[in-house]
Design a protein around this motif. Structure first.
Motif, PDB file in Angstrom:
ATOM      1  N   LEU A  83      31.311  34.830 127.398  1.00 57.09           N
ATOM      2  CA  LEU A  83      30.716  34.310 126.113  1.00 57.09           C
ATOM      3  C   LEU A  83      31.837  33.488 125.435  1.00 57.09           C
ATOM      4  CD1 LEU A  83      28.599  37.448 125.437  1.00 57.09           C
ATOM      5  CD2 LEU A  83      27.578  35.225 126.124  1.00 57.09           C
ATOM      6  N   ARG A  84      31.152  32.636 124.444  1.00 54.32           N
ATOM      7  CA  ARG A  84      32.086  31.963 123.374  1.00 54.32           C
ATOM      8  C   ARG A  84      31.424  32.156 122.149  1.00 54.32           C
ATOM      9  NH1 ARG A  84      32.294  26.355 124.934  1.00 54.32           N
ATOM     10  NH2 ARG A  84      30.501  26.740 126.142  1.00 54.32           N
ATOM     11  N   THR A  85      32.209  32.654 121.062  1.00 53.73           N
ATOM     12  CA  THR A  85      31.626  32.568 119.618  1.00 53.73           C
ATOM     13  C   THR A  85      32.209  31.423 119.144  1.00 53.73           C
ATOM     14  OG1 THR A  85      30.934  33.829 117.691  1.00 53.73           O
ATOM     15  CG2 THR A  85      32.828  34.402 119.148  1.00 53.73           C
ATOM     16  N   THR A  86      31.590  30.794 118.111  1.00 51.25           N
ATOM     17  CA  THR A  86      32.079  29.728 117.371  1.00 51.25           C
ATOM     18  C   THR A  86      31.762  29.634 115.872  1.00 51.25           C
ATOM     19  OG1 THR A  86      30.189  28.434 117.726  1.00 51.25           O
ATOM     20  CG2 THR A  86      31.765  28.067 119.464  1.00 51.25           C
ATOM     21  N   PHE A  87      32.751  29.221 115.307  1.00 51.85           N
ATOM     22  CA  PHE A  87      32.666  29.215 113.714  1.00 51.85           C
ATOM     23  C   PHE A  87      33.061  27.930 113.073  1.00 51.85           C
ATOM     24  CE2 PHE A  87      34.430  33.287 115.435  1.00 51.85           C
ATOM     25  CZ  PHE A  87      33.265  34.017 115.007  1.00 51.85           C
ATOM     26  N   SER A  88      32.369  27.491 112.199  1.00 52.08           N
ATOM     27  CA  SER A  88      32.620  26.242 111.400  1.00 52.08           C
ATOM     28  C   SER A  88      31.753  26.444 110.018  1.00 52.08           C
ATOM     29  CB  SER A  88      32.175  25.105 112.033  1.00 52.08           C
ATOM     30  OG  SER A  88      30.878  24.801 112.282  1.00 52.08           O
ATOM     31  N   PRO A  89      32.128  25.566 109.013  1.00 49.33           N
ATOM     32  CA  PRO A  89      33.385  24.838 109.096  1.00 49.33           C
ATOM     33  C   PRO A  89      34.423  25.986 108.600  1.00 49.33           C
ATOM     34  CG  PRO A  89      32.057  24.523 106.885  1.00 49.33           C
ATOM     35  CD  PRO A  89      31.242  25.172 107.811  1.00 49.33           C
ATOM     36  N   VAL A  90      35.579  25.802 109.215  1.00 50.95           N
ATOM     37  CA  VAL A  90      36.941  26.830 108.939  1.00 50.95           C
ATOM     38  C   VAL A  90      38.003  26.374 108.799  1.00 50.95           C
ATOM     39  CG1 VAL A  90      35.435  28.712 109.771  1.00 50.95           C
ATOM     40  CG2 VAL A  90      37.274  27.479 111.277  1.00 50.95           C
ATOM     41  N   THR A  91      39.083  26.811 108.068  1.00 50.84           N
ATOM     42  CA  THR A  91      40.556  26.368 108.350  1.00 50.84           C
ATOM     43  C   THR A  91      41.232  27.746 109.090  1.00 50.84           C
ATOM     44  OG1 THR A  91      40.359  25.648 106.262  1.00 50.84           O
ATOM     45  CG2 THR A  91      42.479  26.110 106.859  1.00 50.84           C
ATOM     46  N   PRO A  92      41.525  27.331 110.417  1.00 48.77           N
ATOM     47  CA  PRO A  92      42.074  28.276 110.990  1.00 48.77           C
ATOM     48  C   PRO A  92      43.203  29.120 110.731  1.00 48.77           C
ATOM     49  CG  PRO A  92      41.431  26.329 112.499  1.00 48.77           C
ATOM     50  CD  PRO A  92      41.281  26.071 110.934  1.00 48.77           C
ATOM     51  N   HIS A  99      45.568  35.923 121.120  1.00 49.36           N
ATOM     52  CA  HIS A  99      44.724  37.099 121.473  1.00 49.36           C
ATOM     53  C   HIS A  99      44.716  38.100 120.451  1.00 49.36           C
ATOM     54  CE1 HIS A  99      45.159  36.103 125.835  1.00 49.36           C
ATOM     55  NE2 HIS A  99      46.433  36.000 125.599  1.00 49.36           N
ATOM     56  N   VAL A 100      43.168  38.279 120.007  1.00 47.78           N
ATOM     57  CA  VAL A 100      42.840  39.057 118.511  1.00 47.78           C
ATOM     58  C   VAL A 100      42.081  40.192 118.899  1.00 47.78           C
ATOM     59  CG1 VAL A 100      43.078  36.989 117.255  1.00 47.78           C
ATOM     60  CG2 VAL A 100      41.135  37.482 118.339  1.00 47.78           C
ATOM     61  N   ARG A 101      41.891  41.098 118.204  1.00 48.97           N
ATOM     62  CA  ARG A 101      41.311  42.491 118.235  1.00 48.97           C
ATOM     63  C   ARG A 101      39.953  42.327 117.381  1.00 48.97           C
ATOM     64  NH1 ARG A 101      42.228  45.716 122.125  1.00 48.97           N
ATOM     65  NH2 ARG A 101      41.610  47.612 120.778  1.00 48.97           N
ATOM     66  N   ALA A 102      39.208  42.808 117.488  1.00 44.84           N
ATOM     67  CA  ALA A 102      37.777  42.717 116.769  1.00 44.84           C
ATOM     68  C   ALA A 102      38.357  43.243 115.414  1.00 44.84           C
ATOM     69  CB  ALA A 102      36.989  43.752 117.244  1.00 44.84           C
ATOM     70  N   GLY A 103      37.827  42.285 114.280  1.00 43.27           N
ATOM     71  CA  GLY A 103      38.197  42.588 112.955  1.00 43.27           C
ATOM     72  C   GLY A 103      39.661  41.882 112.365  1.00 43.27           C
ATOM     73  N   THR A 104      40.311  41.083 113.393  1.00 43.69           N
ATOM     74  CA  THR A 104      41.502  40.405 112.970  1.00 43.69           C
ATOM     75  C   THR A 104      40.987  39.026 112.205  1.00 43.69           C
ATOM     76  OG1 THR A 104      42.411  41.044 115.024  1.00 43.69           O
ATOM     77  CG2 THR A 104      43.363  39.133 113.799  1.00 43.69           C
ATOM     78  N   PRO A 105      41.559  39.043 111.058  1.00 43.85           N
ATOM     79  CA  PRO A 105      41.239  37.605 110.305  1.00 43.85           C
ATOM     80  C   PRO A 105      41.423  36.560 111.265  1.00 43.85           C
ATOM     81  CG  PRO A 105      42.437  39.147 109.047  1.00 43.85           C
ATOM     82  CD  PRO A 105      42.596  39.504 110.375  1.00 43.85           C
ATOM     83  N   LEU A 106      40.634  35.301 111.522  1.00 48.43           N
ATOM     84  CA  LEU A 106      40.751  34.346 112.347  1.00 48.43           C
ATOM     85  C   LEU A 106      40.883  33.136 111.525  1.00 48.43           C
ATOM     86  CD1 LEU A 106      37.819  34.788 114.634  1.00 48.43           C
ATOM     87  CD2 LEU A 106      39.925  35.325 115.102  1.00 48.43           C
ATOM     88  N   ALA A 107      40.051  32.948 110.559  1.00 44.66           N
ATOM     89  CA  ALA A 107      39.881  31.560 109.789  1.00 44.66           C
ATOM     90  C   ALA A 107      39.534  32.060 108.178  1.00 44.66           C
ATOM     91  CB  ALA A 107      39.280  30.627 110.418  1.00 44.66           C
ATOM     92  N   ARG A 108      39.661  30.873 107.377  1.00 45.05           N
ATOM     93  CA  ARG A 108      38.804  30.909 106.217  1.00 45.05           C
ATOM     94  C   ARG A 108      37.643  30.075 105.925  1.00 45.05           C
ATOM     95  NH1 ARG A 108      41.458  34.673 103.561  1.00 45.05           N
ATOM     96  NH2 ARG A 108      43.770  34.535 103.473  1.00 45.05           N
TER      97      ARG A 108
END
Length: 149
Positions: A83-92, A99-108
């Motif tokens: 599975l892949r989850t996507t987010f937009s529009p964001v500033t990464p 590699h990130v854990r659940a809850g880690t900040p990914l973007a704004r």
């Protein structure tokens, strides 16, 4: 193992909040690969809101697509293809390969959305098949309550 069974084994959370964000536009699956639809959900979010990883994963893309910032998080151990989850529009805030854990900040959340107000578009895919991202969330089962008169 089906997608639902695999999802139950993951540590999952909303990408925004708490509290859980309002859903501005729900998922509307297309009838075919080129048919109209809404291939994700739109979540109410002011510009600058932090987007968190909904599950453990690897950032497999973080950059511009069509003039908007996009981030893709691939979820390991969720079948083939994963599975892949996507987010937009964001500033990464993360880079491809992180590699990130659940809850880690990914973007704004960035400006340039297709919503009337700024929002976050959250998508979910397995290969080329779009899925409802709400499948990633553990929600309490529905139950009937007594009718009060």
């Amino acid at each position: 193992m089906n997608t639902t069974t695999l999802l139950l084994a993951l540590a999952l959370c909303w990408p925004l909040g708490p509290p859980a964000p309002d859903i501005v536009r729900p998922w509307q699956p297309p009838t075919g690969p080129y048919a109209p639809g809404h291939r994700g959900i739109d979540l109410a979010a002011p510009e600058g809101t932090t987007v968190h990883a909904p599950a453990d994963g690897t950032v497999t893309f973080a950059g511009p697509v069509g003039g908007r910032g996009v981030l893709t998080l691939t979820l390991p151990h969720t079948g083939t293809p994963p599975l892949r989850t996507t987010f937009s529009p964001v500033t990464p805030l993360t880079r491809t390969g992180d590699h990130v854990r659940a809850g880690t900040p990914l973007a704004r959340v960035a400006p340039g959305t297709h919503c009337p107000e700024t929002c976050l578009h959250w998508g979910l895919l397995r290969g080329k098949q779009y899925l409802d991202p709400l499948l990633l969330l553990h929600r309490a089962p529905s139950r009937l309550l007594p009718l009060l008169s």
